[in-house]
Design a protein around this motif. Sequence first.
Motif, short mmCIF file in Angstrom:
data_model
loop_
_atom_site.label_atom_id
_atom_site.label_comp_id
_atom_site.label_asym_id
_atom_site.label_seq_id
_atom_site.Cartn_x
_atom_site.Cartn_y
_atom_site.Cartn_z
N CYS A 1 19.78 5.74 -43.80
CA CYS A 1 19.67 7.06 -43.15
C CYS A 1 21.05 7.65 -42.85
CB CYS A 1 18.88 6.92 -41.85
SG CYS A 1 19.73 5.87 -40.67
N CYS B 1 15.08 -0.03 -34.25
CA CYS B 1 14.92 -0.22 -35.69
C CYS B 1 15.93 -1.26 -36.20
CB CYS B 1 15.05 1.12 -36.42
SG CYS B 1 16.61 1.39 -37.21
N LYS C 1 18.21 -1.27 -38.32
CA LYS C 1 19.61 -0.86 -38.52
C LYS C 1 20.37 -0.90 -37.20
CE LYS C 1 17.87 1.10 -42.37
NZ LYS C 1 16.48 1.48 -42.62
N LEU C 2 19.69 -0.56 -36.11
CA LEU C 2 20.36 -0.57 -34.81
C LEU C 2 20.57 -2.01 -34.34
CD1 LEU C 2 18.44 2.37 -33.10
CD2 LEU C 2 20.67 2.44 -34.20
N TYR D 1 20.82 11.52 -31.73
CA TYR D 1 21.99 11.38 -32.59
C TYR D 1 21.88 12.23 -33.85
CZ TYR D 1 18.91 7.51 -34.16
OH TYR D 1 17.84 6.73 -34.55
N GLU E 1 10.84 5.44 -31.39
CA GLU E 1 9.79 6.22 -32.05
C GLU E 1 8.61 6.45 -31.09
OE1 GLU E 1 11.81 4.45 -33.77
OE2 GLU E 1 12.41 6.11 -35.07
N CYS F 1 14.89 11.93 -40.27
CA CYS F 1 15.93 11.60 -41.25
C CYS F 1 15.28 11.12 -42.54
CB CYS F 1 16.78 10.44 -40.76
SG CYS F 1 17.52 10.69 -39.18
N CYS G 1 14.41 7.12 -43.31
CA CYS G 1 14.13 6.42 -42.05
C CYS G 1 12.65 6.00 -42.06
CB CYS G 1 14.41 7.33 -40.86
SG CYS G 1 13.79 6.64 -39.31
S1 SF4 Z 1 17.36 7.28 -38.21
FE1 SF4 Z 1 15.70 5.78 -38.45
S2 SF4 Z 1 16.52 4.18 -39.78
FE2 SF4 Z 1 18.23 5.38 -39.01
S3 SF4 Z 1 18.96 4.30 -37.23
FE3 SF4 Z 1 17.53 5.85 -36.52
S4 SF4 Z 1 15.52 4.86 -36.42
FE4 SF4 Z 1 16.88 3.55 -37.65
#
Ligand code: SF4
Length: 332
Positions: A53, A91, A93-94, A203, A251, A275, A278
């Motif tokens: 993303c 998520c 990635k975090l 963000y 989410e 995004c 995502c």
């Molecule tokens: S946009 Fe989605 S995949 Fe990217 S960091 Fe945020 S929750 Fe995770």
Amino acid sequence: MLKVGIPRALSYYRYFPFFKTLLEGLGTEVVLSRPTGKRLLEDGVRHCVDDICVPVKLFYGHVLELKDRVDRLFITRLVSVEKSDSDTYTCPKLIGLPDMIRSSVEGLPPVIEFVIDVQNRSLRSSTRRLGEALNASPSLIKKAFSRSLDVQARYDEKLLGGLTPEDAMEAVFSGNGSSDGVPAGSGDGPTPDLNIALIGHEYLLHDHFISHNLPGRLSRLGCDVEYITQVPPDVIESELARYPGISWSYEKELLGAASHFLHREDIDGVMLVVCFACGPDSIVGEIIEREVRTESSPPLTTLVLDEHTGQAGVATRVEAFVDLIRRSRGKP
Ligand code: SF4
């Protein structure tokens, strides 16, 4: 004084007041990366795998912008951010962010990793580890922690009162601690006659470069903007009772806030901003469109952003959406 760099991306929008106060209280100087621009985004995209993303790509860009200007780099590992009876996480990635950065960016200064995993470790304990790594005394750590919590609480209050993260930070750090500041959506546009809810990760929405200044754009079109940060946590919680089984904390917030806004009569339209690439957003977006929206809900539109999204495309979508609502309301 030790310079610690904080990337202006991802967790910055939610926790910067806490991190800055803490790090300064522990005797370091905080250096923030510059606001996102074209070059920074291009650098981030170049250093990152393709199918990820755009907020993570931006994070890379901010790390690159900072890395040669600081002695340490501060990166959060957000694992779990709420105490809950069921397993809830952020998520992947975090959760894996520090590892991703370490494994793919060369020439990094030492990384200070700050873990937020409230299901398994208290914030106090993560703070103690940070303080010990910076050779701070137990009494200094205690004092810095307590002050950071206070500052963060004031920041959260400002967001709840309708300020954007940028304005809320300014209000908090300029000592402007009462009810000052300009509410979100107030701007240089005409007198607002529509109330639009913007649902999306902060963000994404509040990085003006990547969102093509969506909030400002709406404001200039005569819209008041409401954000999910203006929905009190207990309201989100009670909305979520209708949609059990979501394990991603952020989410869940989007879903609870969407349910709240889509059932409010004073909301003229809802924009869901997600995004590309995502996974969590795509699932929650479908739930919002198929299950949360009803026939009596205000109009809902979804905007998908990535690094290729052009300003003209965003402008057209936003203007068309606002026009449509005005016409259906019989407004000129
Ligand atoms: S946009 Fe989605 S995949 Fe990217 S960091 Fe945020 S929750 Fe995770």
